[in-house]
Scaffold this active site. Structure first.
Site, short mmCIF file in Angstrom:
data_model
loop_
_atom_site.label_atom_id
_atom_site.label_comp_id
_atom_site.label_asym_id
_atom_site.label_seq_id
_atom_site.Cartn_x
_atom_site.Cartn_y
_atom_site.Cartn_z
N LYS A 239 0.83 -1.19 0.00
CA LYS A 239 0.00 0.00 0.00
C LYS A 239 0.88 1.25 0.00
O LYS A 239 2.00 1.22 0.51
CB LYS A 239 -0.90 0.02 1.23
CG LYS A 239 -1.96 -1.06 1.26
CD LYS A 239 -2.81 -0.94 2.50
CE LYS A 239 -3.88 -2.03 2.55
NZ LYS A 239 -4.71 -1.91 3.79
N CYS B 2 -1.30 3.11 -17.79
CA CYS B 2 -1.32 1.80 -17.12
C CYS B 2 -0.70 0.68 -17.95
O CYS B 2 -0.48 -0.42 -17.43
CB CYS B 2 -2.74 1.44 -16.73
SG CYS B 2 -3.51 2.64 -15.61
N CYS C 97 -9.56 -1.80 -8.21
CA CYS C 97 -8.23 -2.15 -7.73
C CYS C 97 -7.69 -1.05 -6.82
O CYS C 97 -8.07 0.12 -6.94
CB CYS C 97 -7.27 -2.39 -8.90
SG CYS C 97 -6.80 -0.89 -9.79
#
Length: 394
Positions: free
Chosen positions: A17, A82, A214
């Site tokens: 994270k 991405c 996501c």
């Protein structure tokens, strides 16, 4: 011209994270070293490097690779939203197959911030301006973060046309969690049921819950690409080669079709997949295992159709029949995908590569797809670019 490019080394760090990871350059160097160690190759044998990232200043690739070694080779920094990681892979493969180099490194990394992604520069026109305008016209909901509007809007278009239900997207997310539970480098390894997905925080009523998106993630991944001659000379593993690869960008239908599925690259993906199937002389039914760009459960569903895994409007049936998981027709995202493994933008394409190479090596452990010989990768970036890669067990 070389015959085929081989993936002889892979590496990645466990995804984290935002705020929990090491600095981007530390993660990237670790991934590159792991790929070199996996290959059994010294860094001074690499002749070019392609370093992909989205959020970072110029020459972050050099900063990262100087930690591995300062050999004076060209380091090309890549930013393609991405699909950045697979774009770096595309360039490395192209360099090897053209004969420009014998060995190249593809590296991807990202150090992200918490929350929804957004523009970094407010003093110039956004590259997404036309996409945003079309999204405003088609779905509105300006109070919802843009990425959710893009892909939620695409899912809603499928719901509106074919009667696809929210439960179908929940099943896709639950499937991702089951796969990720067996992946030690996935960010989220806790299994969730479709019911739990539906009961999660609602981010768009009737269209999406929080678990269908996501998470922002930090991480890095890398691959060593080389010619067969170079591999044999250096006694490297030649068990996996790139059988075909295609990269596409947007066509007129992106805006002319007035369909959110086109805005997020459905036809772009379809063209790339068709080019790959034709080049390899196969069809989608020949593929054993797939890593596709499930930034949202909605995008996984529309990508089933774009890749030809099922017919138009048949994606919900594919999910209901279990043909997207173990025991079914295809195993999609055995890694847990972006939904559970995480999505550090620049690293994602190379993390997909690492998973599929492990699958073809027969080294995926509890995630192993039995008898896998052909593996398909789909990596998408709105704005836009799509890279589809077919790996073959040599």
């Amino acid at each position: 011209m070389s015959d085929k490019a081989y993936v002889v080394g892979i590496g990645m760090v466990p995804f984290q994270k935002p705020g929990k990871s090491e600095s981007y350059d530390v993660m990237a160097a670790k991934a590159a070293r792991t790929a070199l160690e996996d290959a059994g190759l010294a860094y001074d044998k690499v002749q070019q490097a392609y370093a992909g990232y989205v959020y970072g200043d110029s020459t972050c690739g050099q900063r990262s690779l100087y930690r591995v070694g300062m050999t004076g080779i060209p380091v090309i920094n890549v930013n393609n939203n991405c699909s950045t990681g697979s774009t770096a892979l595309f360039l490395a493969r192209q360099a090897v197959e053209s004969g420009a180099v014998d060995c190249a490194l593809a590296l991807g990394f990202e150090q992200m911030q918490p929350g929804a992604i957004g523009a970094m520069f407010s003093d110039r026109v956004s590259p997404f301006a036309a996409f945003d305008e079309e999204t405003d016209d088609l779905v509105g909901n300006a109070d919802i973060p843009l990425a959710l509007r893009y892909f939620g809007g695409a899912g809603k278009a499928h719901m509106d046309e074919f009667g696809t239900t929210l439960e179908t997207f929940a099943k896709i997310r639950a499937k991702a969690s089951r796969h990720a539970a067996k992946n030690p480098v996935a960010l989220f390894r806790q299994e969730v049921t479709p019911e739990e997905v539906l009961q999660a925080q609602v981010v768009w009523p009737g269209v999406m819950t929080k678990l269908m998106a996501c998470p922002p993630t930090c991480g890095a991944a890398a691959a060593i690409i080389c010619s067969k001659e170079f591999a044999e000379k250096n006694r490297l593993d030649t068990s996996v080669r790139i059988a075909a690869q295609a990269m596409t960008t947007d066509g007129p239908e992106t805006f002319n079709a007035h369909d959110m599925r086109e805005v997020v690259g459905s036809s772009m993906a379809r063209r790339a997949a068709e080019q790959v199937y034709e080049a390899a002389g196969i069809g989608p039914d020949d593929v054993d295992v797939i890593e596709l760009h499930d930034c949202f459960a909605h995008n996984e569903l529309i990508t089933y159709e774009a890749l030809g895994l099922c017919g138009r409007g048949e994606a919900a049936k594919l999910v209901d029949d279990g043909d997207n998981t173990y025991g079914g027709k295809y195993v999609t995202n055995p890694s847990g995908g972006l939904l559970s493994k995480g999505h550090p933008l620049g690293a994602t394409g190379l993390a997909q590569c690492a998973e599929l190479v492990q699958q073809l090596r027969g080294a995926a452990g509890a995630r192993q797809v039995e008898g896998a010989r052909l593996a398909l990768q789909h990596n998408l970036g709105v704005g836009g670019a799509c890279v589809v890669t077919l790996y073959e067990k040599a």
